[in-house]
Design a protein around this motif. Structure first.
Motif, mmCIF file in Angstrom:
data_model
loop_
_atom_site.group_PDB
_atom_site.id
_atom_site.type_symbol
_atom_site.label_atom_id
_atom_site.label_comp_id
_atom_site.label_asym_id
_atom_site.label_seq_id
_atom_site.Cartn_x
_atom_site.Cartn_y
_atom_site.Cartn_z
ATOM 1 N N GLY A 1 5.008 22.591 0.126
ATOM 2 C CA GLY A 1 5.976 23.545 0.641
ATOM 3 C C GLY A 1 6.212 23.386 2.135
ATOM 4 N N PRO A 2 7.294 24.016 2.635
ATOM 5 C CA PRO A 2 7.666 23.835 4.040
ATOM 6 C C PRO A 2 6.668 24.401 5.030
ATOM 7 C CG PRO A 2 9.100 25.433 2.952
ATOM 8 C CD PRO A 2 8.293 24.773 1.882
ATOM 9 N N ARG A 3 6.025 25.532 4.687
ATOM 10 C CA ARG A 3 5.119 26.168 5.657
ATOM 11 C C ARG A 3 3.925 25.270 5.958
ATOM 12 N NH1 ARG A 3 6.906 29.213 9.381
ATOM 13 N NH2 ARG A 3 5.269 30.408 10.405
ATOM 14 N N GLU A 4 3.307 24.739 4.927
ATOM 15 C CA GLU A 4 2.154 23.852 5.124
ATOM 16 C C GLU A 4 2.578 22.569 5.837
ATOM 17 O OE1 GLU A 4 -1.653 22.205 5.108
ATOM 18 O OE2 GLU A 4 -0.918 24.262 4.944
ATOM 19 N N THR A 5 3.767 22.078 5.522
ATOM 20 C CA THR A 5 4.280 20.880 6.196
ATOM 21 C C THR A 5 4.430 21.130 7.682
ATOM 22 O OG1 THR A 5 5.479 20.250 4.194
ATOM 23 C CG2 THR A 5 6.149 19.200 6.250
ATOM 24 N N LYS A 6 4.987 22.270 8.050
ATOM 25 C CA LYS A 6 5.152 22.606 9.465
ATOM 26 C C LYS A 6 3.804 22.712 10.170
ATOM 27 C CE LYS A 6 9.310 25.368 8.574
ATOM 28 N NZ LYS A 6 9.859 26.732 8.610
ATOM 29 N N ARG A 7 2.820 23.294 9.486
ATOM 30 C CA ARG A 7 1.479 23.425 10.076
ATOM 31 C C ARG A 7 0.868 22.053 10.344
ATOM 32 N NH1 ARG A 7 -3.855 23.642 9.012
ATOM 33 N NH2 ARG A 7 -3.575 22.826 6.905
ATOM 34 N N VAL B 1 0.836 -1.206 0.000
ATOM 35 C CA VAL B 1 0.000 0.000 0.000
ATOM 36 C C VAL B 1 0.872 1.258 0.000
ATOM 37 C CG1 VAL B 1 -1.753 1.305 1.262
ATOM 38 C CG2 VAL B 1 -1.908 -1.191 1.139
ATOM 39 N N TYR B 2 1.821 1.332 0.946
ATOM 40 C CA TYR B 2 2.673 2.523 1.026
ATOM 41 C C TYR B 2 3.712 2.551 -0.090
ATOM 42 C CZ TYR B 2 6.600 5.412 2.524
ATOM 43 O OH TYR B 2 7.630 6.305 2.548
ATOM 44 N N THR B 3 4.545 1.493 -0.167
ATOM 45 C CA THR B 3 5.708 1.538 -1.054
ATOM 46 C C THR B 3 5.338 1.462 -2.528
ATOM 47 O OG1 THR B 3 7.018 0.495 0.686
ATOM 48 C CG2 THR B 3 7.943 0.465 -1.527
ATOM 49 N N VAL B 4 4.426 0.565 -2.880
ATOM 50 C CA VAL B 4 4.114 0.340 -4.302
ATOM 51 C C VAL B 4 2.983 1.239 -4.788
ATOM 52 C CG1 VAL B 4 3.380 -1.370 -6.006
ATOM 53 C CG2 VAL B 4 4.935 -2.033 -4.149
ATOM 54 N N TRP B 5 1.899 1.309 -4.039
ATOM 55 C CA TRP B 5 0.720 2.020 -4.538
ATOM 56 C C TRP B 5 0.762 3.530 -4.320
ATOM 57 C CZ3 TRP B 5 -3.542 -1.731 -2.276
ATOM 58 C CH2 TRP B 5 -3.508 -2.938 -2.992
ATOM 59 N N LEU B 6 1.223 3.990 -3.148
ATOM 60 C CA LEU B 6 1.037 5.392 -2.773
ATOM 61 C C LEU B 6 2.296 6.250 -2.840
ATOM 62 C CD1 LEU B 6 -1.302 4.953 0.338
ATOM 63 C CD2 LEU B 6 -1.951 5.439 -2.025
ATOM 64 N N LYS B 7 3.468 5.689 -2.616
ATOM 65 C CA LYS B 7 4.675 6.500 -2.443
ATOM 66 C C LYS B 7 4.940 7.415 -3.628
ATOM 67 C CE LYS B 7 9.474 6.177 -0.918
ATOM 68 N NZ LYS B 7 10.558 5.288 -0.460
ATOM 69 N N ARG B 8 4.714 6.937 -4.832
ATOM 70 C CA ARG B 8 4.992 7.735 -6.033
ATOM 71 C C ARG B 8 3.805 8.594 -6.462
ATOM 72 N NH1 ARG B 8 9.264 5.000 -9.251
ATOM 73 N NH2 ARG B 8 9.876 3.111 -8.150
ATOM 74 N N ARG B 9 2.639 8.415 -5.801
ATOM 75 C CA ARG B 9 1.413 9.007 -6.341
ATOM 76 C C ARG B 9 0.843 10.159 -5.526
ATOM 77 N NH1 ARG B 9 1.009 3.477 -7.642
ATOM 78 N NH2 ARG B 9 0.557 3.120 -9.866
ATOM 79 N N THR B 10 1.018 10.161 -4.200
ATOM 80 C CA THR B 10 0.318 11.149 -3.390
ATOM 81 C C THR B 10 1.092 11.476 -2.118
ATOM 82 O OG1 THR B 10 -1.681 11.558 -2.063
ATOM 83 C CG2 THR B 10 -1.026 9.262 -2.359
ATOM 84 N N TRP B 11 0.943 12.716 -1.648
ATOM 85 C CA TRP B 11 1.577 13.127 -0.394
ATOM 86 C C TRP B 11 0.949 12.425 0.800
ATOM 87 C CZ3 TRP B 11 -1.218 15.369 3.537
ATOM 88 C CH2 TRP B 11 -2.465 15.877 3.207
ATOM 89 N N LEU B 12 -0.215 11.799 0.604
ATOM 90 C CA LEU B 12 -0.862 11.059 1.685
ATOM 91 C C LEU B 12 -0.214 9.697 1.922
ATOM 92 C CD1 LEU B 12 -4.578 11.854 0.785
ATOM 93 C CD2 LEU B 12 -3.363 12.631 2.833
ATOM 94 N N ASN B 13 0.864 9.401 1.185
ATOM 95 C CA ASN B 13 1.502 8.088 1.291
ATOM 96 C C ASN B 13 1.821 7.722 2.733
ATOM 97 O OD1 ASN B 13 3.761 9.799 1.671
ATOM 98 N ND2 ASN B 13 4.461 9.509 -0.435
ATOM 99 N N MET C 1 6.343 13.860 -1.498
ATOM 100 C CA MET C 1 6.186 14.067 -0.063
ATOM 101 C C MET C 1 5.614 15.464 0.189
ATOM 102 S SD MET C 1 7.021 11.183 1.149
ATOM 103 C CE MET C 1 6.908 11.616 2.883
ATOM 104 N N LEU C 2 5.004 15.666 1.341
ATOM 105 C CA LEU C 2 4.293 16.915 1.620
ATOM 106 C C LEU C 2 5.155 18.169 1.425
ATOM 107 C CD1 LEU C 2 1.615 18.140 2.509
ATOM 108 C CD2 LEU C 2 2.347 17.868 4.894
ATOM 109 N N PRO C 3 6.423 18.217 1.876
ATOM 110 C CA PRO C 3 7.212 19.436 1.635
ATOM 111 C C PRO C 3 7.428 19.732 0.156
ATOM 112 C CG PRO C 3 8.245 18.070 3.317
ATOM 113 C CD PRO C 3 7.167 17.233 2.694
ATOM 114 N N VAL C 4 7.479 18.700 -0.665
ATOM 115 C CA VAL C 4 7.670 18.879 -2.105
ATOM 116 C C VAL C 4 6.389 19.396 -2.748
ATOM 117 C CG1 VAL C 4 8.175 17.704 -4.291
ATOM 118 C CG2 VAL C 4 9.433 17.081 -2.206
ATOM 119 N N VAL C 5 5.249 18.875 -2.323
ATOM 120 C CA VAL C 5 3.961 19.204 -2.949
ATOM 121 C C VAL C 5 3.393 20.518 -2.424
ATOM 122 C CG1 VAL C 5 1.562 18.447 -3.204
ATOM 123 C CG2 VAL C 5 3.418 16.787 -3.367
#
Length: 209
Positions: free
Chosen positions: A141-147, A63-75, A135-139
């Motif tokens: 940005g850092p400010r939203e990630t920190k929040r 689920v994490y490595t194959v399906w989600l890691k490359r597709r969504t920040w929700l991985n 990953m969330l910081p890439v998608v």
């Protein structure tokens, strides 16, 4: 391994360097190890614990490595269930009916995982950007990630204290959970207050550790 090869943090892993060569033998070996682990747990403990051993491995490996890691920040949000299933496997080994305490701890594990891993993603964001991993910081940005990190740590405090507040366990656990949760929140606040530069990376590294 194609992603690992693009990231400084992971480029020394054996499948990248060629020390291990990917192929059907490895897939069969990994499948056999999972079968033995689940089967041994079912025989030696009980089928309920075995099912959660399988679910933990499946969520992380597939689920994490194959399906989600490359597709969504929700991985990593859904990937966090892997740790929760591992915790429940241990609890079900003791008592094969799900009790309140381990259920709450599994929820706590779920809320701990994203801010822990987003801290890593924050100070390794260039790696993830280079590899094309959303990953969330890439998608966002850092400010939203920190929040998001700060919000998750606050929810984690409430969930971690729930077993004590509900009277399921005493304050020996509750006091420890309170101190550690407040420390985690303090790290999240420190990350939140930094500028989006190397100082943020240092604070995020401390939070991850």
């Amino acid at each position: 391994r194609d992603l690992d090869a693009r990231m400084q943090r992971t480029r020394g892993r054996p499948f990248v360097t060629g020390r291990f060569r990917a192929g059907p033998v490895w897939l069969a070996s990994i499948g056999l190890m999972l079968l033995v682990a689940v089967g041994a747990t079912a025989i030696a403990v009980n089928p309920f614990a075995a099912a959660h051993v399988f679910l933990g491995a499946f969520v992380y490996g597939v689920v994490y490595t194959v399906w989600l890691k490359r597709r969504t920040w929700l991985n990593i949000v859904f990937g966090g269930f892997a740790g929760s299933f591992a915790l429940l496997a241990g609890a079900l080994a003791v008592e094969p009916s799900l009790a309140l305490e381990p259920a709450l701890l599994a929820i706590a594990m779920f809320f701990w995982t994203p801010p822990h891993f987003w801290a890593l993603a924050l100070y390794r964001s260039d790696d993830y950007r280079r590899a094309g991993v959303p990953m969330l910081p890439v998608v966002a940005g850092p400010r939203e990630t920190k929040r998001q990190m700060l919000a998750y740590t606050i929810v984690l405090l409430l969930v971690a204290l729930a077993p004590t507040l509900l009277g399921a366990v005493g304050w020996g656990y509750g006091g420890t959970a309170l101190v550690l949760s407040l420390a985690f929140i303090a790290h999240a606040v420190a990350v939140w207050r930094t500028a989006d530069d190397d100082s943020a990376h240092a604070a995020a590294r401390r939070m991850f550790k």
